[in-house]
Design a protein around this motif. Structure first.
Motif, short mmCIF file in Angstrom:
data_model
loop_
_atom_site.label_atom_id
_atom_site.label_comp_id
_atom_site.label_asym_id
_atom_site.label_seq_id
_atom_site.Cartn_x
_atom_site.Cartn_y
_atom_site.Cartn_z
N ASP A 100 111.00 32.98 -1.88
CA ASP A 100 112.13 32.04 -1.82
C ASP A 100 113.45 32.77 -2.06
O ASP A 100 114.48 32.43 -1.46
N TRP A 101 113.42 33.77 -2.94
CA TRP A 101 114.63 34.56 -3.21
C TRP A 101 115.04 35.35 -1.96
O TRP A 101 116.23 35.43 -1.63
N LEU A 102 114.06 35.91 -1.25
CA LEU A 102 114.36 36.64 -0.02
C LEU A 102 114.94 35.71 1.04
O LEU A 102 115.89 36.08 1.74
N LEU A 103 114.40 34.52 1.17
CA LEU A 103 114.93 33.57 2.14
C LEU A 103 116.36 33.16 1.78
O LEU A 103 117.21 32.99 2.66
N GLU A 104 116.61 32.99 0.49
CA GLU A 104 117.95 32.63 0.05
C GLU A 104 118.95 33.72 0.40
O GLU A 104 120.04 33.43 0.92
N LYS A 105 118.60 34.98 0.15
CA LYS A 105 119.47 36.09 0.50
C LYS A 105 119.63 36.23 2.00
O LYS A 105 120.71 36.58 2.50
N ALA A 106 118.55 35.95 2.74
CA ALA A 106 118.60 36.07 4.21
C ALA A 106 119.59 35.08 4.80
O ALA A 106 120.26 35.38 5.80
N ARG A 107 119.71 33.89 4.22
CA ARG A 107 120.66 32.90 4.72
C ARG A 107 122.10 33.38 4.57
O ARG A 107 122.94 33.13 5.44
N TYR A 108 122.40 34.06 3.47
CA TYR A 108 123.74 34.59 3.27
C TYR A 108 124.00 35.82 4.13
O TYR A 108 125.14 36.11 4.49
N LEU A 109 122.94 36.54 4.46
CA LEU A 109 123.07 37.76 5.25
C LEU A 109 123.12 37.48 6.75
O LEU A 109 123.63 38.31 7.51
N ALA A 110 122.63 36.32 7.17
CA ALA A 110 122.42 36.05 8.60
C ALA A 110 123.70 36.12 9.41
O ALA A 110 123.75 36.80 10.45
N LEU A 111 124.76 35.43 9.00
CA LEU A 111 125.98 35.37 9.81
C LEU A 111 126.68 36.71 9.92
O LEU A 111 127.06 37.11 11.03
N PRO A 112 126.91 37.45 8.82
CA PRO A 112 127.54 38.77 8.99
C PRO A 112 126.69 39.72 9.82
O PRO A 112 127.21 40.50 10.61
N VAL A 113 125.36 39.65 9.68
CA VAL A 113 124.48 40.50 10.49
C VAL A 113 124.57 40.11 11.96
O VAL A 113 124.62 40.97 12.84
N LEU A 114 124.61 38.81 12.24
CA LEU A 114 124.69 38.35 13.62
C LEU A 114 126.00 38.82 14.27
O LEU A 114 126.00 39.31 15.41
N LEU A 143 127.21 22.95 11.99
CA LEU A 143 125.77 22.69 11.95
C LEU A 143 125.19 22.78 10.55
O LEU A 143 124.11 22.24 10.28
N GLY A 144 125.87 23.50 9.64
CA GLY A 144 125.41 23.58 8.27
C GLY A 144 124.14 24.39 8.07
O GLY A 144 123.43 24.20 7.09
N TRP A 145 123.88 25.32 8.99
CA TRP A 145 122.65 26.10 8.88
C TRP A 145 122.76 27.23 7.86
O TRP A 145 121.77 27.62 7.26
N PHE A 146 123.96 27.78 7.70
CA PHE A 146 124.14 28.95 6.84
C PHE A 146 125.34 28.73 5.93
O PHE A 146 126.24 27.96 6.25
N PRO A 147 125.37 29.45 4.80
CA PRO A 147 126.57 29.40 3.95
C PRO A 147 127.73 30.15 4.62
O PRO A 147 127.52 30.99 5.49
N THR A 148 128.93 29.83 4.20
CA THR A 148 130.11 30.39 4.86
C THR A 148 130.46 31.79 4.37
O THR A 148 131.02 32.59 5.12
N GLN A 149 130.15 32.11 3.12
CA GLN A 149 130.58 33.39 2.58
C GLN A 149 129.77 33.74 1.35
O GLN A 149 128.98 32.95 0.85
#
Length: 322
Positions: free
Chosen positions: A179-193, A160-166
């Motif tokens: 914008d910086w917080l949103l950028e970090k949140a995208r990288y944090l989303a998958l491991p947190v999930l 789906l390309g919603w989040f970065p892989t690593q």
């Protein structure tokens, strides 16, 4: 309360000592050559090996190494990482905030999720609903964290390309503020999930069992006799009294996670203590391994102390034995 803190601090000293001795013993017994790991696949000249062993005192007897390490810790010296060419304490302090961030956000999602599912399963009058949530929690909890993480990467990141892989962020970023917080949140989303799903299902099972037990207590029957509605009983009595087992499990799990969510950080290349531990074991960077384990032991001890304090706050009847 102060007496409790002092007692647990005193008790933790021999525990840390045992952890250090055990880690040195295990690292001494496992196969591998730290000097060869330092130079890679190239042959190690005898003169170079002798110089490295002398510089980092790798040729000292085992008991001498342990004794010197214990004496150095008293002065705040946790050793030197010959692989990273930096003090071990600096490496741990650099990586720890990233692991703390991952664990904190993960638990902030996992605990409400687990409590919601546990309360729904434990208070429902429908056997089908109870079985659905119980089975869902059991299946999701049984999935290994690293496999769940890989599934999320393949589905949400690659397909789906919603989040970065690593990673923890892009190599070059000009984002600022929100914008910086949103950028970090995208990288944090998958491991947190991945973290929240696994831990949340554990909390769900514990909450369900505790809720069912609480609903059978005499004070719940008395509350119903007073005319309290089902929602009032759950809010006023069930949630608070069912939270005690959850506090215990959450404290221990959070303390362990602070030591490094090893598999999760490895899957997502999250530069925390877990990834540092894996890399240090692979490279035979023994002092760094010991440093990470000591941090993990401290985290577990501190979280157990916080759990005891929370127990006393949640239920005044509970008293710590002297």
């Amino acid at each position: 309360m102060l007496r409790l803190v002092i007692q647990r601090t005193i008790y933790s000293i021999p525990l840390i000592f045992v952890v250090i001795v055990m880690m040195f013993t295990l690292l001494h017994l496992i196969p591998g050559d730290p000097v060869q790991a330092l130079v890679g696949d190239f042959p190690v000249p005898p003169a170079f090996r002798e110089a490295i062993e002398e510089k980092y005192r790798l040729n000292d007897p085992f008991l001498v190494q342990v004794g010197n390490y214990l004496m150095n810790i008293l002065s705040g010296d946790f050793g030197f990482s010959y692989q990273n060419q930096r003090p071990v304490l600096d490496l741990v302090l650099e990586r720890a905030p990233r692991t703390i961030l991952l664990a904190s956000v993960g638990f902030a999602v996992a605990i409400p999720l687990g409590m919601l599912i546990g309360v729904l399963a434990g208070t429902t009058r429908s056997a089908g609903t109870d079985k659905f949530w119980t089975t869902t929690a059991l299946v999701l909890y049984a999935i290994p964290t690293f496999w769940l993480g890989q599934l999320l990467v393949m589905w949400l990141a690659l397909r789906l390309g919603w989040f970065p892989t690593q990673g923890i962020g892009p190599l070059v970023s000009r984002a600022q503020g929100f914008d910086w917080l949103l950028e970090k949140a995208r990288y944090l989303a998958l491991p947190v999930l991945a973290f929240a799903i696994h831990e949340g299902m554990r909390f769900a099972r514990i909450t369900r069992a505790s809720v069912i037990d609480t609903l059978g207590q005499g004070y719940i029957i008395a509350a119903r006799a007073k005319g309290l509605s089902r929602g009032q009983i759950i809010r006023r009595h069930v949630l608070r009294n069912s939270s005690l087992p959850l506090v215990t499990v959450s404290g221990y799990a959070f303390g362990s996670a602070l030591g490094g969510a090893v598999l999760l950080e490895t899957v997502f290349t999250w530069p925390g203590l877990g990834l540092l531990l894996v890399d240090s074991i692979r490279l035979r960077d023994n002092l760094t391994v010991v440093g990470v384990v000591i941090f993990s032991a401290f985290a577990v001890i501190i979280m157990n102390l916080i759990v005891d304090i929370l127990y006393a706050l949640l239920d005044p009847r509970i008293r710590t034995a002297g």
